[in-house]
Motif scaffolding. Structure first.
Motif, PDB file in Angstrom:
ATOM      1  N   GLN A 108     -62.503 -50.317-105.342  1.00 19.92           N
ATOM      2  CA  GLN A 108     -63.793 -49.847-104.830  1.00 19.92           C
ATOM      3  C   GLN A 108     -64.067 -50.437-103.446  1.00 19.92           C
ATOM      4  O   GLN A 108     -64.503 -49.740-102.540  1.00 19.92           O
ATOM      5  CB  GLN A 108     -64.925 -50.274-105.766  1.00 19.92           C
ATOM      6  CG  GLN A 108     -65.319 -49.240-106.767  1.00 19.92           C
ATOM      7  CD  GLN A 108     -66.444 -49.736-107.672  1.00 19.92           C
ATOM      8  OE1 GLN A 108     -66.841 -50.890-107.635  1.00 19.92           O
ATOM      9  NE2 GLN A 108     -66.947 -48.837-108.494  1.00 19.92           N
ATOM     10  N   ALA A 109     -63.813 -51.730-103.296  1.00 15.43           N
ATOM     11  CA  ALA A 109     -64.074 -52.409-102.022  1.00 15.43           C
ATOM     12  C   ALA A 109     -63.192 -51.843-100.915  1.00 15.43           C
ATOM     13  O   ALA A 109     -63.654 -51.593 -99.800  1.00 15.43           O
ATOM     14  CB  ALA A 109     -63.853 -53.905-102.165  1.00 15.43           C
ATOM     15  N   SER A 110     -61.910 -51.614-101.223  1.00  5.16           N
ATOM     16  CA  SER A 110     -61.006 -51.097-100.190  1.00  5.16           C
ATOM     17  C   SER A 110     -61.356 -49.647 -99.852  1.00  5.16           C
ATOM     18  O   SER A 110     -61.238 -49.226 -98.705  1.00  5.16           O
ATOM     19  CB  SER A 110     -59.540 -51.232-100.598  1.00  5.16           C
ATOM     20  OG  SER A 110     -59.238 -50.382-101.667  1.00  5.16           O
ATOM     21  N   ALA A 111     -61.819 -48.878-100.839  1.00  6.51           N
ATOM     22  CA  ALA A 111     -62.242 -47.497-100.577  1.00  6.51           C
ATOM     23  C   ALA A 111     -63.462 -47.494 -99.660  1.00  6.51           C
ATOM     24  O   ALA A 111     -63.546 -46.683 -98.732  1.00  6.51           O
ATOM     25  CB  ALA A 111     -62.557 -46.778-101.884  1.00  6.51           C
ATOM     26  N   ALA A 112     -64.374 -48.416 -99.898  1.00  6.21           N
ATOM     27  CA  ALA A 112     -65.571 -48.518 -99.050  1.00  6.21           C
ATOM     28  C   ALA A 112     -65.179 -48.880 -97.617  1.00  6.21           C
ATOM     29  O   ALA A 112     -65.714 -48.328 -96.661  1.00  6.21           O
ATOM     30  CB  ALA A 112     -66.526 -49.559 -99.610  1.00  6.21           C
ATOM     31  N   LYS A 113     -64.217 -49.806 -97.480  1.00  8.46           N
ATOM     32  CA  LYS A 113     -63.743 -50.198 -96.138  1.00  8.46           C
ATOM     33  C   LYS A 113     -63.091 -49.025 -95.425  1.00  8.46           C
ATOM     34  O   LYS A 113     -63.290 -48.827 -94.232  1.00  8.46           O
ATOM     35  CB  LYS A 113     -62.735 -51.354 -96.256  1.00  8.46           C
ATOM     36  CG  LYS A 113     -63.362 -52.711 -96.181  1.00  8.46           C
ATOM     37  CD  LYS A 113     -62.297 -53.785 -96.112  1.00  8.46           C
ATOM     38  CE  LYS A 113     -62.922 -55.154 -96.200  1.00  8.46           C
ATOM     39  NZ  LYS A 113     -61.976 -56.191 -96.562  1.00  8.46           N
ATOM     40  N   ARG A 114     -62.288 -48.241 -96.187  1.00 10.13           N
ATOM     41  CA  ARG A 114     -61.622 -47.072 -95.606  1.00 10.13           C
ATOM     42  C   ARG A 114     -62.655 -46.083 -95.079  1.00 10.13           C
ATOM     43  O   ARG A 114     -62.517 -45.559 -93.979  1.00 10.13           O
ATOM     44  CB  ARG A 114     -60.741 -46.377 -96.652  1.00 10.13           C
ATOM     45  CG  ARG A 114     -59.291 -46.788 -96.613  1.00 10.13           C
ATOM     46  CD  ARG A 114     -58.404 -45.801 -97.359  1.00 10.13           C
ATOM     47  NE  ARG A 114     -58.867 -45.476 -98.696  1.00 10.13           N
ATOM     48  CZ  ARG A 114     -58.578 -46.174 -99.791  1.00 10.13           C
ATOM     49  NH1 ARG A 114     -57.825 -47.250 -99.705  1.00 10.13           N
ATOM     50  NH2 ARG A 114     -59.027 -45.794-100.973  1.00 10.13           N
ATOM     51  N   GLU A 115     -63.691 -45.818 -95.892  1.00 10.56           N
ATOM     52  CA  GLU A 115     -64.763 -44.907 -95.489  1.00 10.56           C
ATOM     53  C   GLU A 115     -65.432 -45.393 -94.207  1.00 10.56           C
ATOM     54  O   GLU A 115     -65.716 -44.623 -93.306  1.00 10.56           O
ATOM     55  CB  GLU A 115     -65.818 -44.777 -96.599  1.00 10.56           C
ATOM     56  CG  GLU A 115     -65.435 -43.818 -97.692  1.00 10.56           C
ATOM     57  CD  GLU A 115     -65.138 -42.421 -97.196  1.00 10.56           C
ATOM     58  OE1 GLU A 115     -65.968 -41.840 -96.471  1.00 10.56           O
ATOM     59  OE2 GLU A 115     -64.053 -41.899 -97.523  1.00 10.56           O
ATOM     60  N   GLU A 116     -65.680 -46.702 -94.160  1.00 13.66           N
ATOM     61  CA  GLU A 116     -66.334 -47.307 -92.995  1.00 13.66           C
ATOM     62  C   GLU A 116     -65.491 -47.096 -91.742  1.00 13.66           C
ATOM     63  O   GLU A 116     -65.990 -46.711 -90.694  1.00 13.66           O
ATOM     64  CB  GLU A 116     -66.528 -48.807 -93.266  1.00 13.66           C
ATOM     65  CG  GLU A 116     -67.627 -49.457 -92.481  1.00 13.66           C
ATOM     66  CD  GLU A 116     -68.982 -48.772 -92.626  1.00 13.66           C
ATOM     67  OE1 GLU A 116     -69.659 -48.639 -91.589  1.00 13.66           O
ATOM     68  OE2 GLU A 116     -69.365 -48.349 -93.740  1.00 13.66           O
ATOM     69  N   LYS A 163     -63.246 -44.789 -91.266  1.00 12.80           N
ATOM     70  CA  LYS A 163     -63.223 -43.356 -90.962  1.00 12.80           C
ATOM     71  C   LYS A 163     -64.451 -42.966 -90.141  1.00 12.80           C
ATOM     72  O   LYS A 163     -64.361 -42.186 -89.203  1.00 12.80           O
ATOM     73  CB  LYS A 163     -63.199 -42.569 -92.277  1.00 12.80           C
ATOM     74  CG  LYS A 163     -62.496 -41.256 -92.201  1.00 12.80           C
ATOM     75  CD  LYS A 163     -62.472 -40.611 -93.564  1.00 12.80           C
ATOM     76  CE  LYS A 163     -61.281 -39.695 -93.707  1.00 12.80           C
ATOM     77  NZ  LYS A 163     -61.233 -39.090 -95.033  1.00 12.80           N
ATOM     78  N   LYS A 164     -65.622 -43.525 -90.520  1.00 15.28           N
ATOM     79  CA  LYS A 164     -66.866 -43.207 -89.821  1.00 15.28           C
ATOM     80  C   LYS A 164     -66.853 -43.738 -88.393  1.00 15.28           C
ATOM     81  O   LYS A 164     -67.463 -43.157 -87.507  1.00 15.28           O
ATOM     82  CB  LYS A 164     -68.059 -43.808 -90.565  1.00 15.28           C
ATOM     83  CG  LYS A 164     -68.486 -42.996 -91.758  1.00 15.28           C
ATOM     84  CD  LYS A 164     -69.751 -43.553 -92.376  1.00 15.28           C
ATOM     85  CE  LYS A 164     -70.063 -42.817 -93.657  1.00 15.28           C
ATOM     86  NZ  LYS A 164     -70.490 -43.690 -94.726  1.00 15.28           N
ATOM     87  N   ASP A 165     -66.185 -44.884 -88.178  1.00 21.59           N
ATOM     88  CA  ASP A 165     -66.182 -45.503 -86.854  1.00 21.59           C
ATOM     89  C   ASP A 165     -65.343 -44.736 -85.840  1.00 21.59           C
ATOM     90  O   ASP A 165     -65.533 -44.889 -84.641  1.00 21.59           O
ATOM     91  CB  ASP A 165     -65.677 -46.949 -86.936  1.00 21.59           C
ATOM     92  CG  ASP A 165     -66.678 -47.858 -87.626  1.00 21.59           C
ATOM     93  OD1 ASP A 165     -67.844 -47.425 -87.782  1.00 21.59           O
ATOM     94  OD2 ASP A 165     -66.308 -48.977 -87.997  1.00 21.59           O
TER      95      ASP A 165
END
Length: 162
Positions: A65-73, A75-77
């Motif tokens: 979950q944590a790594s998925a959240a980091k990936r999303e972050e 991607k947004k940047d």
């Protein structure tokens, strides 16, 4: 950064079970005992509220979950990718529809679209008209970032996804 198990300092936590069921406010010790009993970790999801919301999750799931959240972050940047769609002022209806569908597809996938109309001679007003029509037809899936720019050999406008 995951706050888990003994790292959680609050005396009481708002606990969520393994299947997402709400277990209410329990003491930290009781929550840790439940975690040990089910062979999972007690993970704090937010330190901003009191009592902090915590959930029982297996360690691998929590890390995922944590790594998925980091990936999303990340991607947004990243800056928006802009795809260029080229047209001419004398476009047939069928070709226009095709370009329109192409633009809608690109905007739906999160890309910006640069609409560029090649201009020769006195086609400036016609090119501007074509871009205005396209912008009107794309209103449902995108909005223009800049006004229509007419320069020498082309008229261009950038459309951002909604």
């Amino acid at each position: 950064m995951l706050v888990m198990n003994e790292q959680i300092k609050a005396s009481e936590v708002l606990l969520t079970g393994l299947d997402g069921e709400d277990l209410g406010i329990v003491s930290r010790e009781e929550a840790l005992a439940l975690a040990k009993q089910h062979k999972v970790d007690l993970i704090c999801t937010s330190l901003m509220s009191s009592p902090p919301p915590c959930s029982l999750i297996s360690r691998s799931a929590a890390k995922e979950q944590a790594s998925a959240a980091k990936r999303e972050e990340r991607k947004k940047d990243q800056p928006l990718k802009a795809k260029e769609i080229r047209l001419t002022p004398q476009i047939e209806d069928h070709d226009y529809d095709t370009k329109l569908r192409q633009c809608e597809k690109l905007l739906a996938s999160g890309n910006a679209v640069d609409l560029v109309v090649k201009v020769q001679g006195k086609e400036g007003p016609k090119a501007k008209e074509l871009l205005e029509q396209l912008l009107k037809d794309l209103a449902g899936s995108g909005k223009k970032e800049t006004g229509i720019q007419l320069s020498g050999k082309q008229a261009a406008v950038r459309v951002l996804p909604l």
